[in-house]
Design an enzyme around this catalytic site. Sequence first.
Site, short mmCIF file in Angstrom:
data_model
loop_
_atom_site.label_atom_id
_atom_site.label_comp_id
_atom_site.label_asym_id
_atom_site.label_seq_id
_atom_site.Cartn_x
_atom_site.Cartn_y
_atom_site.Cartn_z
N ASP A 16 -6.94 7.65 -19.12
CA ASP A 16 -5.86 8.03 -20.04
C ASP A 16 -4.92 6.85 -20.28
O ASP A 16 -4.73 6.01 -19.40
CB ASP A 16 -5.09 9.22 -19.45
CG ASP A 16 -4.22 9.90 -20.50
OD1 ASP A 16 -4.42 9.67 -21.71
OD2 ASP A 16 -3.33 10.67 -20.11
N ARG A 20 -1.06 4.77 -25.73
CA ARG A 20 0.24 4.18 -25.38
C ARG A 20 0.12 2.67 -25.21
O ARG A 20 1.00 1.91 -25.58
CB ARG A 20 0.79 4.83 -24.11
CG ARG A 20 1.47 6.16 -24.40
CD ARG A 20 1.66 6.97 -23.16
NE ARG A 20 0.40 7.55 -22.71
CZ ARG A 20 0.19 8.01 -21.48
NH1 ARG A 20 1.13 7.93 -20.58
NH2 ARG A 20 -0.97 8.56 -21.17
N HIS A 33 -8.44 2.04 -27.48
CA HIS A 33 -9.77 2.50 -27.08
C HIS A 33 -10.72 1.31 -26.92
O HIS A 33 -11.49 1.23 -25.96
CB HIS A 33 -10.34 3.49 -28.09
CG HIS A 33 -9.52 4.74 -28.23
ND1 HIS A 33 -9.02 5.42 -27.15
CD2 HIS A 33 -9.10 5.43 -29.33
CE1 HIS A 33 -8.33 6.47 -27.57
NE2 HIS A 33 -8.36 6.50 -28.89
N LEU A 127 -26.15 2.24 -8.95
CA LEU A 127 -25.07 3.16 -9.34
C LEU A 127 -25.54 4.12 -10.43
O LEU A 127 -26.21 3.71 -11.38
CB LEU A 127 -23.88 2.36 -9.88
CG LEU A 127 -22.69 3.18 -10.39
CD1 LEU A 127 -21.88 3.74 -9.21
CD2 LEU A 127 -21.79 2.35 -11.29
C1 FPP Z 1 -7.48 8.71 -23.53
O1 FPP Z 1 -6.38 7.91 -23.90
C2 FPP Z 1 -8.73 8.03 -23.86
C3 FPP Z 1 -9.71 8.53 -24.68
C4 FPP Z 1 -9.63 9.85 -25.34
C5 FPP Z 1 -10.91 7.75 -25.00
C6 FPP Z 1 -11.56 7.04 -23.85
C7 FPP Z 1 -12.53 6.09 -24.41
C8 FPP Z 1 -12.71 4.83 -23.98
C9 FPP Z 1 -12.03 4.25 -22.78
C10 FPP Z 1 -13.62 4.00 -24.78
C11 FPP Z 1 -14.82 3.51 -24.10
C12 FPP Z 1 -15.62 4.48 -23.35
C13 FPP Z 1 -16.93 4.27 -23.05
C14 FPP Z 1 -17.58 5.15 -22.06
C15 FPP Z 1 -17.72 3.18 -23.66
P1 FPP Z 1 -5.36 8.48 -25.00
O2 FPP Z 1 -5.85 8.07 -26.34
O3 FPP Z 1 -5.18 9.95 -24.80
O4 FPP Z 1 -4.05 7.70 -24.62
P2 FPP Z 1 -2.54 8.22 -24.77
O5 FPP Z 1 -2.37 9.34 -23.79
O6 FPP Z 1 -1.76 7.00 -24.37
O7 FPP Z 1 -2.35 8.59 -26.20
#
Ligand code: FPP
Length: 244
Positions: A16, A20, A33, A127
Site C-alpha cells: 500500500d 501517496r 504503481h 521461492l
Molecule cells: C496500493 O497502493 C497498490 C496497488 C493497488 C497496486 C499494487 C501494484 C503494484 C505494486 C504494481 C506492481 C505489481 C506487480 C505484482 C508487478 P494505493 O494505490 O492504494 O496507494 P495509496 O493508498 O497511497 O493511494
Amino acid sequence: MAADTNTPAHVAIIMDGNGRWARRRALPRHAGHRSGVGAVRRSVELAAERGVKYLTLFAFSSENWSRPRDEVSKLMSLFVEALQREVDELHRNNVRLEFIGARKQLSPGLVEKIEAAEAHTAGNTGLRLLVAVAYGGRWDIVEAARSIAARAADGTLPVDDIDAGTFAAELQLGGLPDPDLLIRTGGEQRISNFLLWNLAYAELYFCDTLWPDFGDEDFDAALAYFAQRQRRYGHTGEQIEAAG
Ligand code: FPP
C-alpha cells in the site's frame, strides 16, 4: 542469511502507498504503481535470500475494480508489461510464479501472459511467488463454499466429511501453508479483504513506509519482529515453553 526456525516460511504483503508516494512528488498515481514494481523486485530477491519459501503479494483487489477507469487500465497494462519484462529473470533465479484471483475477470491478453509465465516457471524449485490479482478474501471463501456445495449435492462429498482441511484445500492457496507473517506498508492497520481464512494465525506487521520505498531495511525489520513473536495457536505461553 540461511533460513532458521525463526524465519517465516510464508510471507504475505499488502503493498500500500503507491498513490501517496506519487502525490508527494506531484506525479500521477500511476507513477507510484510503476515505481512499486521495483519494490516488488527487491522483495522477491530478499525473500529468496532470507530463506522465505512462499511470498504472496496483493497486487489488485476485487474492490480495486471501482478505481477510476484510467487507473485500472494502466495497472492492467503494467501487469502485462512487468510479466513480459521480469519472467526470464524470475526463471533464472529458480522462482515459481503463480497467480491467484478471479481470472475470469481479467482480459484474455493478461490471462495468456499469466498462463505462459506459470507454465514457464512451473518446474522451478526455489521461492514460490504468488501474485493476487482480482482477489478478495470473501470471494475466495464463497468460491470454495460453492465448490464444496456442488460436491455435496452430487454426492461425491458426504456433508459429515466437510472439515477445515476440506475447506482450505478448495481455497486459492490450496494446499500451501498459511502465511506466517503479514506485512502491510503505507501506515494503515487493516486486512482489507486479503487472505481472510489463511491469515487466521499470521503475525501482523504494519509499517509507515510507502510501498515504492519498501527496501531491505523494512523487510529485515519485519523479519526481526516475527522472530521475537511467540506463536501460541490458542495454547498458553507456559504450554509453548514447556514443549520447547
Ligand atoms: C496500493 O497502493 C497498490 C496497488 C493497488 C497496486 C499494487 C501494484 C503494484 C505494486 C504494481 C506492481 C505489481 C506487480 C505484482 C508487478 P494505493 O494505490 O492504494 O496507494 P495509496 O493508498 O497511497 O493511494
